[in-house]
Design a protein around this motif. Structure first.
Motif, short mmCIF file in Angstrom:
data_model
loop_
_atom_site.label_atom_id
_atom_site.label_comp_id
_atom_site.label_asym_id
_atom_site.label_seq_id
_atom_site.Cartn_x
_atom_site.Cartn_y
_atom_site.Cartn_z
N ILE A 197 -21.57 -14.85 125.74
CA ILE A 197 -20.83 -12.67 126.31
C ILE A 197 -19.45 -13.25 125.88
CG2 ILE A 197 -20.85 -11.73 128.02
CD1 ILE A 197 -23.16 -11.90 129.00
N VAL A 198 -18.99 -12.21 125.10
CA VAL A 198 -17.55 -11.58 125.08
C VAL A 198 -17.34 -10.16 125.16
CG1 VAL A 198 -15.72 -11.81 123.32
CG2 VAL A 198 -17.91 -12.97 122.91
N LYS A 199 -16.75 -10.29 126.67
CA LYS A 199 -16.74 -8.91 127.71
C LYS A 199 -15.76 -7.75 127.01
CE LYS A 199 -14.91 -10.09 130.94
NZ LYS A 199 -15.22 -11.50 131.24
N GLU A 200 -16.47 -7.13 126.16
CA GLU A 200 -15.28 -5.56 126.18
C GLU A 200 -14.43 -5.21 127.43
OE1 GLU A 200 -13.09 -2.94 125.17
OE2 GLU A 200 -14.82 -3.48 123.19
N GLU A 201 -13.19 -5.92 127.08
CA GLU A 201 -12.35 -6.14 128.33
C GLU A 201 -12.20 -4.02 128.61
OE1 GLU A 201 -12.16 -7.98 129.89
OE2 GLU A 201 -12.68 -9.94 128.01
N LYS A 202 -12.21 -3.84 128.01
CA LYS A 202 -11.90 -1.61 128.56
C LYS A 202 -12.90 -1.27 129.83
CE LYS A 202 -9.11 -0.47 125.10
NZ LYS A 202 -8.92 0.32 123.65
N GLU A 203 -14.65 -1.73 129.11
CA GLU A 203 -15.63 -1.29 129.93
C GLU A 203 -15.51 -2.34 131.17
OE1 GLU A 203 -18.37 1.33 127.84
OE2 GLU A 203 -17.12 1.55 126.91
N ILE A 204 -16.20 -3.54 130.75
CA ILE A 204 -16.55 -4.67 131.20
C ILE A 204 -15.66 -5.52 132.23
CG2 ILE A 204 -18.30 -6.54 131.73
CD1 ILE A 204 -19.78 -3.87 130.58
N LYS A 205 -15.61 -5.73 133.32
CA LYS A 205 -14.87 -6.61 134.27
C LYS A 205 -15.52 -8.29 134.42
CE LYS A 205 -12.76 -4.52 137.59
NZ LYS A 205 -12.72 -3.79 138.78
N GLY A 206 -16.64 -7.98 134.95
CA GLY A 206 -17.37 -9.46 135.08
C GLY A 206 -18.85 -9.18 135.00
N ILE A 207 -19.81 -9.88 134.48
CA ILE A 207 -21.51 -9.97 134.03
C ILE A 207 -22.04 -10.92 135.82
CG2 ILE A 207 -21.15 -9.18 131.92
CD1 ILE A 207 -21.93 -13.03 132.84
N ALA A 208 -23.13 -11.28 135.91
CA ALA A 208 -23.36 -12.39 136.20
C ALA A 208 -24.65 -11.72 136.52
CB ALA A 208 -23.17 -11.98 138.16
N PHE A 209 -25.95 -12.80 136.66
CA PHE A 209 -27.34 -13.00 136.88
C PHE A 209 -27.24 -13.23 138.18
CE2 PHE A 209 -28.23 -14.62 132.50
CZ PHE A 209 -28.87 -13.79 132.07
N CYS A 210 -28.24 -12.49 139.27
CA CYS A 210 -28.44 -11.77 140.42
C CYS A 210 -29.90 -11.65 140.82
CB CYS A 210 -27.81 -10.40 140.98
SG CYS A 210 -26.04 -10.21 140.14
N THR A 211 -29.93 -11.87 142.00
CA THR A 211 -31.24 -11.75 142.89
C THR A 211 -31.26 -10.25 142.70
OG1 THR A 211 -30.81 -11.91 144.95
CG2 THR A 211 -30.75 -14.60 143.41
N PRO A 212 -32.66 -10.05 142.96
CA PRO A 212 -33.32 -8.68 144.03
C PRO A 212 -32.03 -8.54 144.87
CG PRO A 212 -35.07 -10.51 143.20
CD PRO A 212 -33.82 -10.88 143.46
N GLU A 213 -31.64 -9.57 145.60
CA GLU A 213 -31.28 -9.34 147.35
C GLU A 213 -29.09 -8.98 147.03
OE1 GLU A 213 -34.74 -11.05 147.95
OE2 GLU A 213 -32.79 -12.08 147.33
N GLU A 214 -29.32 -9.84 145.60
CA GLU A 214 -27.71 -8.62 145.16
C GLU A 214 -27.98 -7.93 144.90
OE1 GLU A 214 -26.26 -13.50 144.32
OE2 GLU A 214 -27.45 -12.89 142.80
#
Length: 270
Positions: A213-230
Motif C-alpha cells: 500500500i502507498v497511501k494518498e496522503e491528502k485523503e488517507i491517514k492510516g489503514i488497518a485490517f480490523c476485526t468486527p469489534e474494531e
C-alpha cells in the motif's frame, strides 16, 4: 394611452447571449399557451444569439415547467440573487442555437436529462484478510474510519470506479468483484442522499497487501485490517452497519439492500 408591456421580453446580456423573461400574465390563457409564447420568443432570439437564458425563481414551479417545455435545459441553481424582499435562489435555464430541438428524440432525452433527479453514487470495496478482518481506511477529512472507495464520476461504471479509487488511494490493483450490498444513505450533515455500492474485494494475505500500500496522503491517514469489534469502535454507526450487512451477504443469503445499513424500509437519519 401607453401600450401594455409584452408578456415575454428578450434582452441582450452580452454579445451572443440573450435573456428571456416573462410575467405572471403569460399564463392567463393557460399553461400550454404560455409555453408557446416563451418558445416562440426563445426561437426568435436564437436567430441573432448563440445562447438564450432564463432565470426562474426556485419557488416558482409553474415558471420552471414553462421554461423546460419551451425547450430550455436546466443548468443549475444561482444562489441568493438579491431582490427587494431579500436573497432568492433562481434556477438557470438555457438553450443554445445548436441544441437538438426538443421535439426530436435526442433533444427530448437531453431535455429530460437536464432536470430529472440524480443521485450521488459511492463505490466501496470489502477487502478481507485470511483471518476474516476487514480493511479500513482512516480518512483525513473525517474522524471515522471507512471502507476504501469513493464517489463514482459522471458516466463512469460504479464497479470500475471502485477499483479506480482503491488504485488511486492505496496503489492497489484489486478488481471490484460481485456486488454485495446496495445501501441508501439519507441526507446527512450538508450532504444530499446517496447510494453506496459495496463490491467484494476478495481475501488476501494481510501482511503482503499492507506492504504494497502507498497511501494518498491528502485523503488517507492510516489503514488497518480490523476485526468486527474494531469496525464497531472505529466506524460511524451507519458505516459499521453497512460493513456488517456486506459481510452477512458474502454467501448471498442475506438481503442485498439496506437503508443506512439497516434492513427494511425504515430510513432513520444518520
Amino acid at each position: 394611452m401607453s401600450a401594455a408591456p409584452a408578456p415575454v421580453s428578450v434582452t441582450t446580456l452580452s454579445p451572443g447571449v440573450a435573456h428571456v423573461t416573462w410575467g405572471s400574465s403569460v399564463t392567463d390563457e393557460g399553461w400550454s399557451a404560455a409555453v408557446g409564447l416563451v418558445r416562440a420568443a426563445v426561437e426568435a432570439a436564437l436567430v441573432d444569439h448563440a445562447r438564450v437564458e432564463a432565470r426562474v425563481r426556485a419557488d416558482d414551479s409553474l415558471g420552471q415547467r414553462v421554461a423546460t417545455w419551451s425547450g430550455m435545459r436546466r443548468e443549475g441553481v444561482l444562489r441568493g440573487i438579491p431582490l427587494p424582499e431579500g436573497p432568492v435562489d433562481h434556477v438557470l435555464y438555457a438553450r443554445l442555437a445548436d441544441d437538438v430541438p426538443a421535439d426530436a428524440p435526442e433533444g427530448f432525452r437531453a431535455l429530460l436529462n437536464s432536470f430529472l433527479p440524480r443521485k450521488r453514487a459511492i463505490g466501496q470495496m470489502l477487502v478481507r484478510d485470511r483471518e476474516g478482518r476487514v480493511l479500513l481506511c482512516q480518512l483525513t477529512y473525517k474522524r471515522d474510519w471507512d471502507l476504501p472507495g469513493g464517489v463514482v464520476e459522471v458516466n463512469e461504471s460504479p464497479q470500475l470506479a471502485t477499483a479506480r479509487e482503491v488504485r488511486e488511494e492505496l496503489a492497489l490493483e484489486i478488481p471490484a468483484g460481485r456486488l454485495l450490498l446496495t445501501d441508501w444513505l439519507p441526507p446527512w450533515s450538508g450532504w444530499d442522499d446517496a447510494v453506496t455500492l459495496v463490491f467484494d474485494g476478495g481475501v488476501h494475505d494481510g501482511e503482503d497487501l499492507v506492504s504494497r500500500i502507498v497511501k494518498e496522503e491528502k485523503e488517507i491517514k492510516g489503514i488497518a485490517f480490523c476485526t468486527p469489534e474494531e469496525v464497531l469502535e472505529r466506524c460511524a454507526d451507519f458505516t459499521a452497519r453497512r460493513v456488517v450487512a456486506a459481510l452477512e451477504n458474502l454467501g448471498g443469503g442475506a438481503p442485498a439492500y439496506t437503508e443506512s445499513g439497516r434492513h427494511g424500509a425504515d430510513a432513520p437519519e444518520g
